[in-house]
Design a protein around this motif. Structure first.
Motif, PDB file in Angstrom:
ATOM      1  N   ASN A 127     -17.968  -6.022  90.933  1.00  0.00           N
ATOM      2  CA  ASN A 127     -18.900  -6.614  90.001  1.00  0.00           C
ATOM      3  C   ASN A 127     -18.943  -8.122  90.215  1.00  0.00           C
ATOM      4  O   ASN A 127     -17.940  -8.732  90.588  1.00  0.00           O
ATOM      5  CB  ASN A 127     -18.484  -6.292  88.564  1.00  0.00           C
ATOM      6  CG  ASN A 127     -19.586  -6.570  87.566  1.00  0.00           C
ATOM      7  OD1 ASN A 127     -19.708  -7.678  87.067  1.00  0.00           O
ATOM      8  ND2 ASN A 127     -20.388  -5.562  87.287  1.00  0.00           N
ATOM      9  N   PRO A 145     -17.925  -4.609  79.846  1.00  0.00           N
ATOM     10  CA  PRO A 145     -18.466  -3.358  80.402  1.00  0.00           C
ATOM     11  C   PRO A 145     -19.051  -3.569  81.794  1.00  0.00           C
ATOM     12  O   PRO A 145     -19.592  -4.636  82.111  1.00  0.00           O
ATOM     13  CB  PRO A 145     -19.553  -2.975  79.399  1.00  0.00           C
ATOM     14  CG  PRO A 145     -19.970  -4.278  78.785  1.00  0.00           C
ATOM     15  CD  PRO A 145     -18.738  -5.137  78.740  1.00  0.00           C
ATOM     16  N   ILE A 146     -18.925  -2.539  82.638  1.00  0.00           N
ATOM     17  CA  ILE A 146     -19.545  -2.537  83.953  1.00  0.00           C
ATOM     18  C   ILE A 146     -20.260  -1.195  84.129  1.00  0.00           C
ATOM     19  O   ILE A 146     -19.845  -0.186  83.569  1.00  0.00           O
ATOM     20  CB  ILE A 146     -18.523  -2.739  85.086  1.00  0.00           C
ATOM     21  CG1 ILE A 146     -17.416  -1.682  85.004  1.00  0.00           C
ATOM     22  CG2 ILE A 146     -17.944  -4.134  85.040  1.00  0.00           C
ATOM     23  CD1 ILE A 146     -16.424  -1.765  86.147  1.00  0.00           C
ATOM     24  N   PRO A 147     -21.356  -1.144  84.891  1.00  0.00           N
ATOM     25  CA  PRO A 147     -22.139   0.089  84.995  1.00  0.00           C
ATOM     26  C   PRO A 147     -21.478   1.162  85.847  1.00  0.00           C
ATOM     27  O   PRO A 147     -21.691   2.347  85.634  1.00  0.00           O
ATOM     28  CB  PRO A 147     -23.459  -0.377  85.617  1.00  0.00           C
ATOM     29  CG  PRO A 147     -23.082  -1.597  86.394  1.00  0.00           C
ATOM     30  CD  PRO A 147     -21.981  -2.250  85.628  1.00  0.00           C
ATOM     31  N   TYR A 210     -24.509  -6.525  90.626  1.00  0.00           N
ATOM     32  CA  TYR A 210     -24.431  -6.315  89.183  1.00  0.00           C
ATOM     33  C   TYR A 210     -23.698  -7.480  88.531  1.00  0.00           C
ATOM     34  O   TYR A 210     -22.615  -7.879  88.979  1.00  0.00           O
ATOM     35  CB  TYR A 210     -23.660  -5.033  88.865  1.00  0.00           C
ATOM     36  CG  TYR A 210     -24.466  -3.771  88.997  1.00  0.00           C
ATOM     37  CD1 TYR A 210     -25.299  -3.329  87.968  1.00  0.00           C
ATOM     38  CD2 TYR A 210     -24.384  -2.998  90.148  1.00  0.00           C
ATOM     39  CE1 TYR A 210     -26.036  -2.164  88.082  1.00  0.00           C
ATOM     40  CE2 TYR A 210     -25.117  -1.829  90.277  1.00  0.00           C
ATOM     41  CZ  TYR A 210     -25.936  -1.415  89.244  1.00  0.00           C
ATOM     42  OH  TYR A 210     -26.654  -0.258  89.366  1.00  0.00           O
ATOM     43  N   GLN A 213     -23.252  -5.278  83.182  1.00  0.00           N
ATOM     44  CA  GLN A 213     -24.013  -4.036  83.263  1.00  0.00           C
ATOM     45  C   GLN A 213     -25.431  -4.218  83.780  1.00  0.00           C
ATOM     46  O   GLN A 213     -26.187  -3.255  83.861  1.00  0.00           O
ATOM     47  CB  GLN A 213     -24.069  -3.372  81.887  1.00  0.00           C
ATOM     48  CG  GLN A 213     -22.753  -2.783  81.419  1.00  0.00           C
ATOM     49  CD  GLN A 213     -22.899  -2.082  80.091  1.00  0.00           C
ATOM     50  OE1 GLN A 213     -23.323  -2.683  79.114  1.00  0.00           O
ATOM     51  NE2 GLN A 213     -22.536  -0.799  80.048  1.00  0.00           N
ATOM     52  N   HIS A 214     -25.790  -5.439  84.145  1.00  0.00           N
ATOM     53  CA  HIS A 214     -27.174  -5.729  84.497  1.00  0.00           C
ATOM     54  C   HIS A 214     -27.339  -5.761  86.017  1.00  0.00           C
ATOM     55  O   HIS A 214     -26.657  -6.510  86.712  1.00  0.00           O
ATOM     56  CB  HIS A 214     -27.605  -7.062  83.886  1.00  0.00           C
ATOM     57  CG  HIS A 214     -27.365  -7.151  82.408  1.00  0.00           C
ATOM     58  ND1 HIS A 214     -28.100  -6.428  81.488  1.00  0.00           N
ATOM     59  CD2 HIS A 214     -26.451  -7.861  81.686  1.00  0.00           C
ATOM     60  CE1 HIS A 214     -27.663  -6.694  80.266  1.00  0.00           C
ATOM     61  NE2 HIS A 214     -26.662  -7.559  80.364  1.00  0.00           N
TER      62      HIS A 214
END
Length: 423
Positions: A127, A145-147, A210, A213-214
Motif C-alpha cells: 500500500n 484499512p486497506i483494500p 492504492y 482503500q482508494h
C-alpha cells in the motif's frame, strides 16, 4: 541507531513465522558497507565483498538479490571518479556470476520449475502508505484499512518512534539546520540512495496504486515485464529498502544534530522510548510463541482445544488440503495453517498446499489428481480431505462429509460426530 532497526515491525512480526524474511541484516549489511566505504577507489577485495553480499541474498531469500544489486549500482555510482569500464564490468559480471552460480547449485534452473508468470503482481503489492500503517502490530496507533489483505506482504511500518524521528529530521533538514554530509562523495551517496529508494518504492506499490482503500490508478505492465517481475511474485516486499532508507534518514539526521544541540538528544531518546513502548506487547507475544511450541504457536494453541477436529484426524494416515487451483488463495493461508498445526499435534503428514513450497506444475498436478479420484468415487483409504468451500463437495463421490468449526472434511470412514452427510 541499532535499537531502532531491531525494534521494527517487519523483523519482529516475522520471527518464528518466516525467519528468512526476518533476516533483514542481509539487506542492511551491504547498505552499511556502502555508507562507510564512500571514499577511496575500487579493488578486487571490494568486488569479492559484493559477490559475498549477492551470495548471502540468494542463500537467505531471493527477494534480497535485486535490492542488493541496485545498491551495488549505487556504490559504483558513488565511486564514479575511480570507475572505469573495466571495473564496472568486473563488478557487475562477478556479482551476476556469483548469484547465478549459487542459484544453479540450489536447482533454480532445473526442468519443471516455474519461474513465475506475473499472476500475483498487484495482489501482493504494498500500500502507498505502508510506512505509516501499523496494521495490528502497534499498541498506540490504530490500523488503517486497506483494500487488499495481501498488501500486508508489503508491510513496511516504521514504528511510531521511527515516524517521529522522520518527522523531526524532515523539519531540521527543511530549515537547513543540519546536513547528513558535506563531502562530494557523501552528496553523491545521498542522491544515489534517494534514486534507489524511489525505484523500489514504485516497484513495490505498482501496478495497483492504492492509498489506503482508494485506488488512484492502475499501470498496465508489458507482458515481458510482468513475467520478469512475476518471478518474485510478492513485489510488495521490495518496499523494505525504502523503509530502511527512511529510518536511516530520520535517525541519522537526529544523531548529527546531537553534536550541537542537547534538544536533539532528547528528541532521539523520546523517539526510542516510543518505539520501545509500542513493541512491548509484541515482544511478550513472541516470547510466548517461542516458549509454547515450534510451529505457528498462536494458531497451534487454539487448535489444541478443538477436540472434534483432533478426534476426526485420529486414525488417518495423511491430510490433503484441496485448495483452489494450484495454490491456496492467500486469504485462506491462515485457515489452512490451523489445520496444519492440528495435524502436527496428532503426528499426521499433510500436503504442502498451504505453503506453496513446491513447483507450480507439480503442485497443480497433484491436486488435480486428487480431484479426479474423488469425482470418480475412488478416494484414498486413510486420507482426510479438507475442502476450501462447500460448493465443490457436490463434485465428489464416496466420502462422509463433516463440518466442524467452519471447516469441511471428507473421509471414507463414518465417525460418531454431530453432523455428517454421505456423497
Amino acid at each position: 541507531m541499532s535499537l531502532f532497526f531491531s525494534l521494527n515491525a517487519v523483523i519482529l512480526t516475522r520471527m518464528y513465522v518466516h525467519t528468512a524474511l526476518a533476516s533483514q541484516w542481509v539487506l542492511l549489511l551491504p547498505l552499511c558497507f556502502l555508507l562507510y566505504d564512500r571514499e577511496g577507489g575500487l579493488s578486487w577485495q571490494r568486488c569479492f565483498i559484493w559477490c559475498a553480499f549477492g551470495t548471502l541474498g540468494v542463500l537467505v531469500h531471493g527477494y534480497f538479490v535485486p535490492m542488493i544489486g541496485l545498491l551495488l549500482l549505487c556504490y559504483l555510482g558513488i565511486k564514479r571518479e575511480a570507475l572505469s569500464l573495466r571495473w564496472f564490468l568486473t563488478f557487475l559480471m562477478s556479482f551476476a556470476f556469483s548469484v547465478f552460480a549459487v542459484m544453479y547449485v540450489l536447482g533454480a534452473f532445473s526442468s519443471g520449475l516455474s519461474m513465475g508468470t506475473g499472476a500475483k503482481m498487484g495482489e501482493l503489492s504494498a500500500n502507498a502508505l505502508a510506512f505509516f500503517n501499523p496494521g495490528h502490530f502497534a499498541w498506540l496507533l490504530p490500523a488503517f484499512p486497506i483494500p487488499l489483505i495481501q498488501a500486508w506482504e508489503g508491510m513496511a511500518y516504521l514504528g511510531i518512534g521511527g515516524i517521529a524521528a522522520l518527522g523531526a529530521a524532515s523539519v531540521l533538514y527543511w530549515h537547513h539546520a543540519v546536513r547528513l554530509t558535506q563531502s562530494a562523495a557523501g552528496n553523491r551517496c545521498c542522491r544515489m540512495l534517494v534514486l534507489c529508494g524511489a525505484v523500489f518504492y514504485l516497484l513495490a506499490v505498482l501496478p495497483h496504486f492504492y492509498v489506503l482503500q482508494h485506488a488512484v490508478f492502475y499501470l498496465h505492465y508489458p507482458q515481458w515485464l510482468n513475467h520478469l517481475l512475476g518471478i518474485f511474485r510478492a513485489n510488495g516486499r521490495f518496499i523494505w529498502l525504502p523503509m530502511w532508507l527512511l529510518l536511516l534518514f530520520g535517525v541519522g539526521t537526529l544523531l548529527r544534530a546531537v553534536s550541537w544541540s542537547r534538544w536533539a538528544y532528547c528528541a532521539l531518546a523520546f523517539c526510542l522510548l516510543l518505539q520501545s513502548v509500542e513493541v512491548v506487547p509484541v515482544v511478550s507475544m513472541l516470547r510466548s510463541w517461542y516458549v509454547d511450541t515450534r510451529l505457528k504457536p498462536y494458531l497451534y494453541q487454539q487448535m489444541r482445544a478443538d477436540a472434534g477436529i483432533r478426534s476426526l484426524m485420529a486414525g488417518h494416515q495423511r491430510v490433503i488440503i484441496l485448495g483452489h487451483d494450484n495454490i491456496v488463495h492467500i486469504r485462506e493461508i491462515e485457515k489452512w495453517q490451523r489445520i496444519a498445526c492440528a495435524a502436527e499435534e496428532v503426528h499426521i503428514p499433510i500436503n504442502e498446499v498451504y505453503t506453496a513450497r513446491r513447483p507450480d506444475e507439480l503442485l497443480k498436478k497433484d491436486i488435480e489428481q486428487y480431484w479426479q479420484d474423488l469425482r470418480a468415487g475412488s478416494p484414498e483409504q486413510g486420507t482426510l480431505y479438507v475442502f476450501p468451500d462447500p460448493y465443490r463437495i457436490r463434485e465428489v463421490r464416496g466420502l462422509y462429509i463433516y463440518q466442524l468449526n467452519g471447516y469441511w472434511f471428507g473421509t471414507t470412514e463414518e465417525r460418531d460426530l454431530p453432523y455428517h452427510s454421505k456423497t
